[in-house]
Design an enzyme around this catalytic site. Structure first.
Site, PDB file in Angstrom:
ATOM      1  N   SER A 317      18.166   6.290  15.296  1.00  0.00           N
ATOM      2  CA  SER A 317      17.733   7.661  15.008  1.00  0.00           C
ATOM      3  C   SER A 317      16.789   7.749  13.809  1.00  0.00           C
ATOM      4  O   SER A 317      16.895   6.966  12.861  1.00  0.00           O
ATOM      5  CB  SER A 317      18.955   8.541  14.711  1.00  0.00           C
ATOM      6  OG  SER A 317      19.848   8.574  15.807  1.00  0.00           O
ATOM      7  N   HIS A 447      24.908  14.189  14.907  1.00  0.00           N
ATOM      8  CA  HIS A 447      25.732  13.054  15.346  1.00  0.00           C
ATOM      9  C   HIS A 447      27.097  13.043  14.662  1.00  0.00           C
ATOM     10  O   HIS A 447      28.106  12.693  15.300  1.00  0.00           O
ATOM     11  CB  HIS A 447      24.985  11.744  15.098  1.00  0.00           C
ATOM     12  CG  HIS A 447      23.828  11.550  16.027  1.00  0.00           C
ATOM     13  ND1 HIS A 447      23.992  11.372  17.388  1.00  0.00           N
ATOM     14  CD2 HIS A 447      22.483  11.535  15.813  1.00  0.00           C
ATOM     15  CE1 HIS A 447      22.812  11.238  17.968  1.00  0.00           C
ATOM     16  NE2 HIS A 447      21.883  11.339  17.031  1.00  0.00           N
TER      17      HIS A 447
END
Length: 510
Positions: A317, A447
Site C-alpha cells: 500500500s 486497513h
C-alpha cells in the site's frame, strides 16, 4: 483508499437524458427547456415540478414520468444550476419544524397507550422530510440509482462548505446506505472475457496505479493475477469497489516489478502469498458507506478456496499522507525529530553534494560546461544547511534525483524509514472531542479498521513520481492474519490501538 479520476457520470448521460425525455414526454409531463444556470425565472418551474412529484396525481406510471422529467431537468443544468436545484430541494422541501414541535407536544400530552402510539406514528411521519420522497422516486427510473449516487458525489463538496445542504446530503446517504447493504452486493471476478464496458470503467476508475491502456489491463488480469469487484443489481455495469491481487512467493515490497508488463507470468498454484496491491472506491457518491472490509474478507475466502497453498494475505500500500505530515513537522521545527547520528549523516551528505554542485557551478562560469542537472542543484537553498539536520533533510529531498544518488539515498534511508514507521504506528487524529483516536494516514485507517496490522515499511517501494511526491517512495505491507483480524479490529475501533509488527514498533522508537 483512493479518489476517482473517471469522467463525471453526468457528462456521460446523453443516452439517459434522451431516454428520460422520451419517457416523460410520452406521458405529457415534459418541462419547457431550462437555462443551464437555472436563473430566477426558471426556479419556479423546478419548484412546481417537485411539488407535482410529491402530490402524486395519477398512478405509478405518471409518477415515474414526472420524476424522469425532474431528473432530466437536473442533468440539463451546469454546476451553478445544479447547486441552485439542490438548494431548492434542501431548503423548500425540508422537515416542517413547526409540525414536528406540535407532534412532540401531542406525544407529551398523550395519556393512553393508544394516544401515545398515534402520536409517535405522526411524529415519525413528520420527521421525514418531503425531499426524501422526491429522492426515492428516482429509484424507479432506469439508471435512477446511479443518478442518485452521482448526485450525492456532486452534493458532498457543497455540503462541506454550506451547512444548509448537510440535511439533504444526510437524507440521501441514508437512502443509499439502505439500498447498498452488503447483502445486496455481488462479488465478481473480472477477467479478460468480462464485458468491455466494465473493463473500460476499471481503467478509468483505477487511481492508485494508473492503467496505461488495454495491454496493461491484460497484464493485471493474467493467470497469476486476480481482480475482484462488488456490483449492485441496479448498477450492473458499474463496479462499486475493486481490488487487484498478485499471487507471488514471499511478501512483495516493491510495486514496479508487479506492474511490469514484461515480467514473466508466475505459476499461481505455486504461490504462497496474495498481495492486494490496489484497492479503489469507484463511486464517490458512496463515500462513507463502507463495504471495503467485506470485499477483502470475501476475496480472501475466494482465494483460499482456489489456491490452498496461500498462507499469507497482505497489501502493498501507498502512504499518501506521509510527505505532507513530514513537511508539517519540519516546518514546526519539532525538537528531537532527528537523532544525533541522523543529523550527522544528513549534514555530511548535504555538504558533499552541495560542494560538488558548487564546484560544477564554478566550472560553468569558467566555461567548462557542467551538466544541466548539476548546475541546477547548485541553486538548492545554499544557506539551508544553517538549519542543521532538518535543513539538510529538506534540501536533499528537494533534489529530483535523490533516490538515484547513492550518497543521498543512503543518508535519507534511515531517518525516513524511522519517521515512516512512527507516522504509521503513532500519529493519530481525533475528529471530534471524545472520539476514539484514528490513524492519521487514510489508507492506514482503512486497513486497521478492517483488522490488519502494520507489518513492514518498504524503502523505495514506489519510485514513480507520485510515490516519491506522496511518501518519499516508501510503501507499507498491511498483514491480514486470519486468526487475528477480529481482535485487531476491536482494539483499533474501540481503543484506537494500532497493531504493528515488532519490527515496525522497534523502528518507530529508534
Amino acid at each position: 483508499m483512493t479518489e476517482q479520476t473517471a469522467p463525471s457520470f453526468f457528462e456521460r448521460l446523453k443516452n439517459l437524458t434522451t431516454l428520460w425525455r422520451d419517457y416523460s414526454s410520452a406521458r405529457g409531463e415534459a418541462l419547457p427547456p431550462l437555462k443551464p444556470d437555472l436563473p430566477d425565472d426558471d426556479v419556479e418551474k423546478v419548484r412546481a415540478q417537485m411539488q407535482a412529484c410529491l402530490e402524486g396525481r395519477g398512478g405509478d406510471v405518471s409518477a415515474r414520468a414526472r420524476a424522469a422529467e425532474l431528473g432530466r431537468a437536473f442533468l440539463s443544468l451546469d454546476d451553478a444550476g445544479r447547486e441552485r436545484f439542490l438548494r431548492i430541494m434542501a431548503g423548500e422541501f425540508d422537515t416542517d419544524h413547526d409540525a414536528v414541535i406540535a407532534c412532540c407536544d401531542a406525544l407529551a400530552k398523550a395519556d393512553t397507550v393508544e394516544a401515545r402510539d398515534r402520536a409517535e406514528q405522526a411524529l415519525r411521519a413528520r420527521l421525514e422530510a418531503p425531499r426524501v420522497n422526491l429522492l426515492t422516486q428516482f429509484n424507479a427510473l432506469p439508471d435512477g440509482v446511479k443518478f442518485l449516487v452521482d448526485m450525492r458525489a456532486q452534493l458532498l463538496p457543497l455540503a462541506r462548505k454550506s451547512y444548509d445542504l448537510k440535511g439533504l446530503e444526510g437524507d440521501l446517504k441514508g437512502l443509499l446506505m439502505s439500498w447498498f447493504d452488503v447483502g445486496f452486493l455481488e462479488l465478481k471476478r473480472l477477467t479478460w472475457s468480462s464485458p468491455a464496458v466494465v473493463l473500460e470503467k476499471i481503467i478509468a476508475y483505477e487511481a492508485v496505479h494508473t492503467i496505461h491502456g488495454w495491454g496493461d489491463l491484460k497484464n493485471r488480469l493474467d493467470s497469476d493475477r486476480r481482480l475482484y469487484a462488488f456490483f449492485h443489481p441496479r448498477m450492473k455495469n458499474e463496479p462499486l469497489i475493486f481490488v487487484e491481487v498478485a499471487l507471488v512467493n514471499g511478501m512483495a515490497g516493491h510495486i514496479q516489478p508487479l506492474l511490469d508488463t514484461d515480467a514473466p507470468v508466475q505459476d499461481p498454484a505455486a504461490a504462497d502469498t496474495a498481495i492486494f496491491y490496489s484497492i479503489n472506491n469507484a463511486q464517490r457518491g458512496l463515500d462513507g458507506i463502507s463495504f471495503g472490509n467485506f470485499l477483502i474478507k470475501r476475496v480472501v475466502e475466494e482465494l483460499s478456496h482456489e489456491f490452498p497453498n496461500l498462507k499469507t494475505f497482505a497489501t502493498l500500500s501507498p502512504i499518501p499522507g506521509f510527505r505532507k505530515w513530514l513537511d508539517g513537522v519540519l516546518a514546526e521545527g519539532e525538537p528531537g525529530l532527528l537523532t544525533a547520528s541522523e543529523r550527522k549523516v544528513l549534514t555530511a551528505a548535504y555538504r558533499q553534494r552541495i560542494g560538488e554542485a558548487a564546484a560544477a557551478m564554478a566550472g560553468a562560469e569558467a566555461g567548462e560546461g557542467p551538466a544541466e542537472g548539476e548546475a541546477a542543484n547548485a541553486n538548492v537553498n545554499g544557506d539551508v544547511v544553517a538549519g542543521g539536520g532538518k535543513g539538510s533533510l529538506k534540501a536533499l529531498l528537494a533534489r529530483p534525483d535523490w533516490h538515484t544518488d547513492p550518497v543521498v539515498e543512503q543518508a535519507l534511508r534511515g531517518p525516513l524509514l524511522r519517521l515512516g514507521a512512527r507516522y504509521l504506528a503513532q500519529e493519530k487524529r481525533v475528529k471530534n472531542e471524545g472520539d476514539t483516536p484514528r490513524a492519521l494516514d487514510p489508507v492506514a485507517h482503512f486497513h486497521l479498521s478492517n483488522g490488519a496490522r502494520v507489518e513492514r515499511v518498504n524503502w523505495l517501494g514506489d519510485t514513480s513520481a507520485k510515490g516519491l511526491k506522496q511518501s518519499c517512495g516508501m510503501m507499507v505491507n498491511y498483514l491480514y492474519k486470519l486468526n487475528e483480524i477480529e481482535k485487531n479490529h476491536e482494539q483499533y475501533k474501540g481503543q484506537g490501538k494500532v497493531v504493528a509488527s515488532s519490527a515496525v514498533k522497534s523502528m518507530a522508537k529508534e
